[in-house]
Design a protein around this motif. Sequence first.
Motif, PDB file in Angstrom:
ATOM      1  N   VAL A   1       0.864  -1.181   0.000  1.00 17.48           N
ATOM      2  CA  VAL A   1       0.000   0.000   0.000  1.00 17.48           C
ATOM      3  C   VAL A   1       0.900   1.231   0.000  1.00 17.48           C
ATOM      4  CG1 VAL A   1      -1.840   1.264   1.169  1.00 17.48           C
ATOM      5  CG2 VAL A   1      -1.793  -1.235   1.263  1.00 17.48           C
ATOM      6  N   GLU A   2       0.628   2.165  -0.893  1.00 16.59           N
ATOM      7  CA  GLU A   2       1.444   3.374  -0.997  1.00 16.59           C
ATOM      8  C   GLU A   2       0.541   4.603  -0.994  1.00 16.59           C
ATOM      9  OE1 GLU A   2       4.651   3.905  -1.057  1.00 16.59           O
ATOM     10  OE2 GLU A   2       5.359   1.826  -1.144  1.00 16.59           O
ATOM     11  N   ILE A   3       0.920   5.603  -0.165  1.00 16.21           N
ATOM     12  CA  ILE A   3       0.245   6.903  -0.193  1.00 16.21           C
ATOM     13  C   ILE A   3       0.838   7.721  -1.332  1.00 16.21           C
ATOM     14  CG2 ILE A   3      -0.151   9.042   1.066  1.00 16.21           C
ATOM     15  CD1 ILE A   3      -0.129   7.450   3.635  1.00 16.21           C
ATOM     16  N   LYS A   4       0.017   8.139  -2.278  1.00 17.84           N
ATOM     17  CA  LYS A   4       0.519   8.821  -3.463  1.00 17.84           C
ATOM     18  C   LYS A   4       0.721  10.317  -3.227  1.00 17.84           C
ATOM     19  CE  LYS A   4      -2.524   7.640  -6.536  1.00 17.84           C
ATOM     20  NZ  LYS A   4      -3.154   7.483  -7.864  1.00 17.84           N
ATOM     21  N   ASP A   5      -0.289  10.987  -2.721  1.00 16.96           N
ATOM     22  CA  ASP A   5      -0.210  12.441  -2.623  1.00 16.96           C
ATOM     23  C   ASP A   5      -0.990  12.916  -1.415  1.00 16.96           C
ATOM     24  OD1 ASP A   5       0.364  15.069  -3.222  1.00 16.96           O
ATOM     25  OD2 ASP A   5      -1.302  15.295  -4.638  1.00 16.96           O
ATOM     26  N   VAL A   6      -0.512  14.028  -0.843  1.00 16.39           N
ATOM     27  CA  VAL A   6      -1.174  14.690   0.283  1.00 16.39           C
ATOM     28  C   VAL A   6      -1.425  16.129  -0.124  1.00 16.39           C
ATOM     29  CG1 VAL A   6      -1.019  15.358   2.708  1.00 16.39           C
ATOM     30  CG2 VAL A   6      -0.036  13.190   1.959  1.00 16.39           C
ATOM     31  N   SER A   7      -2.692  16.501  -0.256  1.00 15.32           N
ATOM     32  CA  SER A   7      -3.064  17.857  -0.679  1.00 15.32           C
ATOM     33  C   SER A   7      -3.358  18.695   0.559  1.00 15.32           C
ATOM     34  CB  SER A   7      -4.293  17.820  -1.597  1.00 15.32           C
ATOM     35  OG  SER A   7      -4.022  17.053  -2.754  1.00 15.32           O
ATOM     36  N   LEU A   8      -2.737  19.879   0.602  1.00 14.26           N
ATOM     37  CA  LEU A   8      -2.893  20.791   1.739  1.00 14.26           C
ATOM     38  C   LEU A   8      -3.626  22.049   1.298  1.00 14.26           C
ATOM     39  CD1 LEU A   8       0.706  20.557   3.256  1.00 14.26           C
ATOM     40  CD2 LEU A   8      -1.336  19.332   4.001  1.00 14.26           C
ATOM     41  N   PRO A   9      -4.287  22.743   2.223  1.00 15.36           N
ATOM     42  CA  PRO A   9      -4.884  24.044   1.887  1.00 15.36           C
ATOM     43  C   PRO A   9      -3.804  25.067   1.537  1.00 15.36           C
ATOM     44  CG  PRO A   9      -5.797  23.144   3.927  1.00 15.36           C
ATOM     45  CD  PRO A   9      -4.629  22.297   3.576  1.00 15.36           C
ATOM     46  N   GLU A  10      -4.193  26.086   0.766  1.00 14.26           N
ATOM     47  CA  GLU A  10      -3.237  27.104   0.337  1.00 14.26           C
ATOM     48  C   GLU A  10      -2.666  27.873   1.517  1.00 14.26           C
ATOM     49  OE1 GLU A  10      -2.003  27.574  -2.587  1.00 14.26           O
ATOM     50  OE2 GLU A  10      -3.197  25.968  -3.464  1.00 14.26           O
ATOM     51  N   SER A  11      -3.486  28.152   2.519  1.00 17.43           N
ATOM     52  CA  SER A  11      -2.983  28.874   3.695  1.00 17.43           C
ATOM     53  C   SER A  11      -1.905  28.065   4.419  1.00 17.43           C
ATOM     54  CB  SER A  11      -4.133  29.181   4.649  1.00 17.43           C
ATOM     55  OG  SER A  11      -4.771  27.978   5.059  1.00 17.43           O
ATOM     56  N   MET A  12      -2.110  26.751   4.504  1.00 16.64           N
ATOM     57  CA  MET A  12      -1.114  25.909   5.155  1.00 16.64           C
ATOM     58  C   MET A  12       0.169  25.841   4.332  1.00 16.64           C
ATOM     59  SD  MET A  12      -0.186  24.121   7.687  1.00 16.64           S
ATOM     60  CE  MET A  12      -1.756  24.127   8.551  1.00 16.64           C
ATOM     61  N   LYS A  13       0.042  25.830   3.014  1.00 18.71           N
ATOM     62  CA  LYS A  13       1.232  25.828   2.162  1.00 18.71           C
ATOM     63  C   LYS A  13       2.050  27.099   2.357  1.00 18.71           C
ATOM     64  CE  LYS A  13      -0.639  22.890  -1.510  1.00 18.71           C
ATOM     65  NZ  LYS A  13      -1.000  22.813  -2.946  1.00 18.71           N
ATOM     66  N   ARG A  14       1.363  28.253   2.445  1.00 22.82           N
ATOM     67  CA  ARG A  14       2.086  29.513   2.660  1.00 22.82           C
ATOM     68  C   ARG A  14       2.765  29.532   4.024  1.00 22.82           C
ATOM     69  NH1 ARG A  14      -2.640  31.612   0.074  1.00 22.82           N
ATOM     70  NH2 ARG A  14      -3.543  32.076   2.106  1.00 22.82           N
ATOM     71  N   SER A  15       2.077  29.006   5.042  1.00 27.96           N
ATOM     72  CA  SER A  15       2.685  28.971   6.377  1.00 27.96           C
ATOM     73  C   SER A  15       3.923  28.081   6.399  1.00 27.96           C
ATOM     74  CB  SER A  15       1.659  28.470   7.392  1.00 27.96           C
ATOM     75  OG  SER A  15       0.528  29.312   7.449  1.00 27.96           O
ATOM     76  N   MET A  16       3.838  26.937   5.745  1.00 26.74           N
ATOM     77  CA  MET A  16       4.996  26.045   5.701  1.00 26.74           C
ATOM     78  C   MET A  16       6.143  26.659   4.905  1.00 26.74           C
ATOM     79  SD  MET A  16       3.053  22.387   5.156  1.00 26.74           S
ATOM     80  CE  MET A  16       4.585  21.479   5.137  1.00 26.74           C
ATOM     81  N   ALA A  17       5.805  27.407   3.838  1.00 25.51           N
ATOM     82  CA  ALA A  17       6.859  28.068   3.063  1.00 25.51           C
ATOM     83  C   ALA A  17       7.563  29.132   3.894  1.00 25.51           C
ATOM     84  CB  ALA A  17       6.263  28.684   1.803  1.00 25.51           C
ATOM     85  N   ARG A  18       6.791  29.909   4.673  1.00 24.68           N
ATOM     86  CA  ARG A  18       7.419  30.913   5.543  1.00 24.68           C
ATOM     87  C   ARG A  18       8.282  30.251   6.611  1.00 24.68           C
ATOM     88  NH1 ARG A  18       2.212  33.350   5.207  1.00 24.68           N
ATOM     89  NH2 ARG A  18       1.688  32.500   7.255  1.00 24.68           N
ATOM     90  N   GLN A  19       7.805  29.142   7.148  1.00 20.49           N
ATOM     91  CA  GLN A  19       8.593  28.433   8.161  1.00 20.49           C
ATOM     92  C   GLN A  19       9.908  27.919   7.580  1.00 20.49           C
ATOM     93  OE1 GLN A  19       6.591  25.044   9.794  1.00 20.49           O
ATOM     94  NE2 GLN A  19       8.264  24.498  11.175  1.00 20.49           N
ATOM     95  N   ALA A  20       9.848  27.346   6.384  1.00 25.54           N
ATOM     96  CA  ALA A  20      11.075  26.851   5.753  1.00 25.54           C
ATOM     97  C   ALA A  20      12.031  27.996   5.427  1.00 25.54           C
ATOM     98  CB  ALA A  20      10.724  26.079   4.480  1.00 25.54           C
TER      99      ALA A  20
END
Length: 310
Positions: free
Chosen positions: A161-180
């Motif tokens: 069994v393989e997890i292919k993709d995890v889709s995140l909300p746009e707000s969460m993507k921006r927060s993770m980008a700022r954190q990185a």
Amino acid sequence: MVEEVLGIVAGVGAAGLVYVAAAARVVKQYERGVVLRLGRLAGDVRAPGFTMIVPIVDRLHKVNMQIVTMPVPAQEGITRDNVTVRVDAVVYFKVIEPSSALIKVEDYKYAVSQMAQTSLRSIIGKSDLDDLLSNREKLNQGLELMIDSPAIGWGVQVDRVEIKDVSLPESMKRSMARQAEADRERRARIINADAELQASRKLAEAAHQMEDTPSALQLRLLQTVMAVAAEKNSTLVLPIPVELLRFLERGGEEHEDQPTRRYAAPPVESPADNDDRQAVEPPAEREIEPPPEREVERTIEDIIEDASGK
């Protein structure tokens, strides 16, 4: 009489051919045959190749033994740290017991698909977002166990069994980008500070070495002047060593402390009185400026003005 016998033989032969044609079956290499005789399981599973059944009484069902690749539709859920995500996966499974897959479950493919979707939603609710993004191997193993446990009773084995993709909300993507970005900036500042520390230590060692040998400082000054002059700039600013300023200061102090020379005037005779005595006036002292001395050194302003004019 002979004709009747030949007719019977021909009829029996034709009936035999019809029976063989109705009873003959071919099972492919990747399939297994399950025979139901009057609705009941009859005998063992038929191997690949040519096989015979009883027409009208038996019914042969072929079960595919190949590995099936089944995509799991994207499931939306809330993680343990309250983040809404959409996760899709893929399941690889195969049939290991054809009779159980045919008898114990109505449609084993549909059953595996529904079990995979349910298990995927359960995994999403039990996991954190960081686990879904970075620790997928552990989640894949958990999904495999959750799907394989009931599938074993259906004669189906889950291989992977393989997890292919995890889709995140746009707000969460921006927060993770700022954190990185902040983390990378922090590491860059630490690296720059470490470089400054190492450079300061090397400069301190060089300063101690030049302090022991003052000529090294002059050589370094000349090298700096040569490096600046190589760029062919119109203006060249030369730093003045502190030793030159001290030399000029000592020269000025010696000039101020030098004593003033005094010269006595020659005696002047006056007319004699009755006793014909000559009176000599005391010599008048006058200050005579010392002869002009040549300039010891040029002033700093003259040096800078000459350099600017060039």
